[in-house]
Enzyme design. Sequence first.
Site, mmCIF file in Angstrom:
data_model
loop_
_atom_site.group_PDB
_atom_site.id
_atom_site.type_symbol
_atom_site.label_atom_id
_atom_site.label_comp_id
_atom_site.label_asym_id
_atom_site.label_seq_id
_atom_site.Cartn_x
_atom_site.Cartn_y
_atom_site.Cartn_z
ATOM 1 N N ASP A 154 -4.506 3.577 -3.073
ATOM 2 C CA ASP A 154 -5.624 4.046 -2.252
ATOM 3 C C ASP A 154 -5.853 5.519 -2.574
ATOM 4 O OD1 ASP A 154 -6.976 5.309 0.004
ATOM 5 O OD2 ASP A 154 -6.623 3.477 1.141
ATOM 6 N N THR A 155 -7.054 5.848 -3.028
ATOM 7 C CA THR A 155 -7.311 7.219 -3.483
ATOM 8 C C THR A 155 -7.196 8.245 -2.359
ATOM 9 O OG1 THR A 155 -9.719 6.955 -3.203
ATOM 10 C CG2 THR A 155 -8.787 6.421 -5.369
ATOM 11 N N PHE A 156 -7.491 7.862 -1.131
ATOM 12 C CA PHE A 156 -7.328 8.777 -0.002
ATOM 13 C C PHE A 156 -5.874 9.223 0.130
ATOM 14 C CE2 PHE A 156 -5.887 9.123 4.415
ATOM 15 C CZ PHE A 156 -6.582 10.237 4.831
ATOM 16 N N HIS A 157 -4.970 8.264 0.101
ATOM 17 C CA HIS A 157 -3.547 8.571 0.236
ATOM 18 C C HIS A 157 -3.002 9.253 -1.017
ATOM 19 C CE1 HIS A 157 -3.267 6.350 3.975
ATOM 20 N NE2 HIS A 157 -3.838 5.303 3.398
ATOM 21 N N HIS A 170 -8.054 0.658 -3.401
ATOM 22 C CA HIS A 170 -8.977 1.193 -2.403
ATOM 23 C C HIS A 170 -9.589 2.485 -2.925
ATOM 24 C CE1 HIS A 170 -7.643 -0.603 1.751
ATOM 25 N NE2 HIS A 170 -8.505 -1.365 1.116
ATOM 26 N N GLU A 203 1.810 8.080 7.724
ATOM 27 C CA GLU A 203 1.588 6.669 8.061
ATOM 28 C C GLU A 203 2.743 5.763 7.675
ATOM 29 O OE1 GLU A 203 -2.377 5.086 7.436
ATOM 30 O OE2 GLU A 203 -3.170 7.128 7.248
ATOM 31 N N GLU A 209 0.829 -1.202 0.000
ATOM 32 C CA GLU A 209 0.000 0.000 0.000
ATOM 33 C C GLU A 209 0.865 1.254 0.000
ATOM 34 O OE1 GLU A 209 -4.065 1.756 1.957
ATOM 35 O OE2 GLU A 209 -2.936 0.265 3.097
ATOM 36 N N ARG A 258 -12.617 10.451 4.283
ATOM 37 C CA ARG A 258 -12.948 9.064 4.645
ATOM 38 C C ARG A 258 -14.443 8.806 4.753
ATOM 39 N NH1 ARG A 258 -8.283 5.608 4.710
ATOM 40 N NH2 ARG A 258 -6.685 6.454 6.061
ATOM 41 N N GLU A 284 -13.341 1.813 1.157
ATOM 42 C CA GLU A 284 -12.830 1.908 2.523
ATOM 43 C C GLU A 284 -13.281 3.229 3.129
ATOM 44 O OE1 GLU A 284 -8.612 1.012 4.617
ATOM 45 O OE2 GLU A 284 -8.580 2.679 3.196
#
Length: 299
Positions: free
Chosen positions: A180-183, A206, A153, A147, A212, A241
């Site tokens: 992951d699109t958030f990150h 993700h 993180e 990831e 979120r 997520e």
Amino acid sequence: MTKIGVHSFVWSAGSSREALDAVLTRSHELGFDLVEFSYIDPKQVEVSWLAGRLRELNLGVAISMGLPPEGDVSSEDPAVVTNGEAILDAAVALTRDLGGTKLAGILSSSHGKQEQAVTKRGWDTSVAAVSRAANRAKQAGVTLNLEIVNRFESNMLNTAAQGLAFIEATGASNVLLHLDTFHMNIEEADVGLAIRHAGDKIGYVHIGESHRGYLGTGSIDFPKIFDALVAIGWDDVVTFESFSSAIVDRDLSLKTAIWRDLWSDNVALAEHARRFITLGMETARLKADLVRQAHLPSS
């Protein structure tokens, strides 16, 4: 056809049989194709029962995790690296025994904010450890999906390009990217271009909003993301997520800074997410078809 998954923490952070069965039942009832579990302890869960329920409901499964400090495979302490490899091996075995093929998450370093940049020695140590773990995972039919997370993180892999360099260094065909699109919204210069550049090295995706919560209510340009997934021919799993303090896993909530209720009705949240992803991918395919059509004049 794209499959749509859902993270179990949308439903519950519990690991009792009752809690796990509720996760599976809800996911199945709402039409999801896969459930992702953050690593669960086989000593506390009857794995054969869980695998059987997944088969009964025709649900795929993925396991995600973040390595703890005492299992950081980028550590300068050989004992910590050895422990990290043992943790990865156990997670691979769990994934296999549940009938899954994807282990995802922060597998190249410990999960959490670091106080210094990763060193060349730490990078090389991690590459070697992940390569060894991948070789063993290959025998189990499991891929390791690294990831790419934001700077708060992990200090190891923050962009898809860094992940690609790491994968190349391992030389392992079953080490892939977990995007992951958030990150990505935090770290990438252009999320769509990053997806296109990563192409066939992506193993898991993700979909999460910038805060979120409900998809489409934040700052992420999802049409660009769906267009990029269609452009690379993505036909694997897209997993939703979302975290809220309404459902709390203490360890993960602290590490990912979940301080507020972004939703309270998880059924409405999940239904909306499945519609949003389905329509987003369908729209992207229709646009791609229009671009390819020549529309030549008839004689």
